[in-house]
Design an enzyme around this catalytic site. Structure first.
Site, short mmCIF file in Angstrom:
data_model
loop_
_atom_site.label_atom_id
_atom_site.label_comp_id
_atom_site.label_asym_id
_atom_site.label_seq_id
_atom_site.Cartn_x
_atom_site.Cartn_y
_atom_site.Cartn_z
N HIS A 477 0.90 -1.23 -0.08
CA HIS A 477 0.06 0.08 0.01
C HIS A 477 0.91 1.22 -0.19
CE1 HIS A 477 -3.01 2.85 1.60
NE2 HIS A 477 -3.86 2.36 0.86
N CYS A 478 2.02 1.23 0.68
CA CYS A 478 2.96 2.48 0.83
C CYS A 478 3.47 2.75 -0.50
CB CYS A 478 4.04 2.17 1.94
SG CYS A 478 3.24 1.82 3.53
N ILE A 479 3.70 1.92 -1.44
CA ILE A 479 4.47 2.08 -2.57
C ILE A 479 3.48 2.34 -3.89
CG2 ILE A 479 6.46 0.97 -1.71
CD1 ILE A 479 5.86 -1.37 -3.70
#
Length: 490
Positions: A477-479
């Site tokens: 999700h972060c990338i």
């Protein structure tokens, strides 16, 4: 003539203002006393940005002062000789006050008006909200008005941040390059490529690549991935990228929050701070800029007016030291089209993001949340996770629904390489028709997969090994950052 003095000593005729205005307010002695603080201001008390003066033939006929009060501005003083109002001095000074308030980043200009001046302010666009006690005359109440400055903000225009399960046009990613974050960049390249190709099986993917790294990216990514040359510092598209918005008529826009590398943890970060604007230009959609320092990983929305975020993140002094909690709440609501922000405790000891919500709890449907469980044996963060679960179970969304909380394990048995290693299954990506989730090669993988399959029936769940992403402190999700398709909300 409207002028902005560096200090008041340049205007020896300032006393003329009160003398010529005598009687305008209906109580001469009180008015003169009220003017006294203005007349005794020292040069160091004000700067050119605080005050404006109207002057005519060497005599001061009006003065306005704007002060900051949190995220609002206050009309501290507006004195205009009565004969100058018809000549436009009052209007000119008030318009200056509005511009000054906008420059301060204020959402509105608050005014305690003399009763006789209230109609003027209303004619200029202020709205009567009530009354306030007069400081000059005990027992007297003055009209309280507010001039909104945020009529052009997303929520006012009808935009909202859609839920991640709504249709996407494409997914945005950023190619990794900060060597201090990635102990083995070549292995990290391989993990990024695997995530990008997995998502590309469901929807288009755009990979932003620093021009110096373009040849490296081409060696790892096939033709299904669109490459975009953009100066970037590193690769966290969720946080450096925009939060896309959707209008009921299908129009799209995006919010560009200030980005400071999670409170200045890395430098430089100016290119990443500029990435949201670059992505919005490439997408061809309107950009709404916010002075709030915030990251997309700190927000999870249900698309129906509710957001989850954490107290350990945006209110942190390393991001927004001058913002009160209610001001941050209001800014999120105005910029993302929200009606309610649910504040979870977060995780103040988390090293990279200070406790982003996308490693703690995320919406998986209206009124439904996936959250990390506190019931796993040997979990050092059990107390932190329980506090977040308690807050979720006590909360209601913007529509008054209690939240249904589905608990997810963490990959506690994974080989956590370093303190920053992200072992969260909550950190997954929702694609068109699919879910792309982390695989750590441990027993918890199957447990987490079953939960996601139940939470998203009809979507294909694909697992991708991401150990060399997780080592940098984040997950899938972060990338990634979804760009919504231009559709009307169903």
């Amino acid at each position: 003539m409207l002028i902005r003095p560096p200090h008041l000593d340049e205007f020896p005729h300032l006393s003329t203002l009160c003398l010529r205005s005598k009687g305008y307010w209906g109580y001469d002695e009180v008015f003169l006393e009220a003017c006294r603080p203005v007349l005794t201001l020292r040069p160091e008390d004000l700067t050119s940005s605080d005050i404006a003066v109207a002057e005519d033939s060497g005599s001061v006929i009006g003065l306005v002062q704007v002060t900051r009060d949190g995220r609002d501005a206050e009309l501290a003083k507006l004195f205009v000789a009565p004969e100058a109002i018809g000549g436009g001095a009052g209007k000119a000074l008030y318009l200056w006050a509005l511009e000054r308030s906008k420059a301060l980043g204020a959402r509105s200009l608050r005014i305690e008006a003399d009763p006789g001046a209230a109609p003027f302010y209303q004619h200029m666009g202020a709205v009567l909200e009530g009354s306030a006690p007069s400081e000059a005359v005990p027992g007297r109440h003055l009209p309280l008005l507010r001039h909104r400055l945020d009529r052009d903000r997303p929520k006012t225009q009808g935009f909202r941040m859609p839920a991640e399960w709504e249709p996407h046009l494409r997914c945005w990613m950023m190619w990794p390059r900060r060597e201090e974050v990635w102990p083995d960049l070549e292995k990290t390249y391989l993990d990024y490529a695997r995530v990008a190709h997995a998502i590309a099986a469901f929807e288009p993917v755009v990979m932003a690549v620093h021009p110096e790294d373009m040849e490296i990216a081409k060696r790892h990514l096939d033709s299904s991935i669109t490459l975009l040359a953009v100066p970037i510092d590193d690769s966290w598209a969720r946080d450096a990228g925009p939060c896309f918005l959707l209008h009921g008529d299908g129009r799209r826009a995006g919010v560009d929050f200030n980005f400071n590398a999670w409170g200045g943890k890395y430098a430089p970060f100016d290119s990443d701070n500029a990435f949201a604007a670059a992505a919005l230009r490439e997408a061809g959609v309107e950009r709404f800029a916010s002075k709030l320092t915030a990251e997309g990983g700190g927000i999870s929305v249900d698309g129906e007016g509710t957001a989850l975020t954490t107290l350990s993140c945006f209110p942190n002094a390393n991001r927004n030291p001058d913002w009160r909690l209610e001001e941050i709440t209001s800014e999120l609501e105005e910029m993302l089209g929200l009606d309610k922000v649910i504040w979870l405790p977060g995780d103040a000891d988390e090293l990279e993001t200070d406790g982003h919500v996308d490693g703690i709890a995320v919406f998986c449907g209206p009124g439904r949340v996936l959250a990390e469980t506190a019931s796993q044996a040997g979990d050092d963060l059990a107390e932190v996770k329980q506090a977040n679960l308690d807050a979720l179970k006590a909360a209601q969304d913007a529509k008054g629904r209690p939240l249904e909380v589905l608990e997810m394990p963490a990959a506690l048995s994974a080989d956590c390489r370093g303190e920053r290693f992200c072992n969260s299954y909550v950190n997954f990506y929702i694609a068109n028709g699919g879910i792309v989730m982390p695989r750590y090669g441990v027993a918890e993988d199957d447990w987490a997969r079953e939960i996601l399959e139940d939470a998203f029936p009809g979507r294909e769940v694909v697992m991708v090994a991401i150990d060399d992403v997780a080592v940098g402190g984040g997950g899938i999700h972060c990338i990634t950052q979804q760009e919504p398709a231009p559709h009307s909300k169903v």
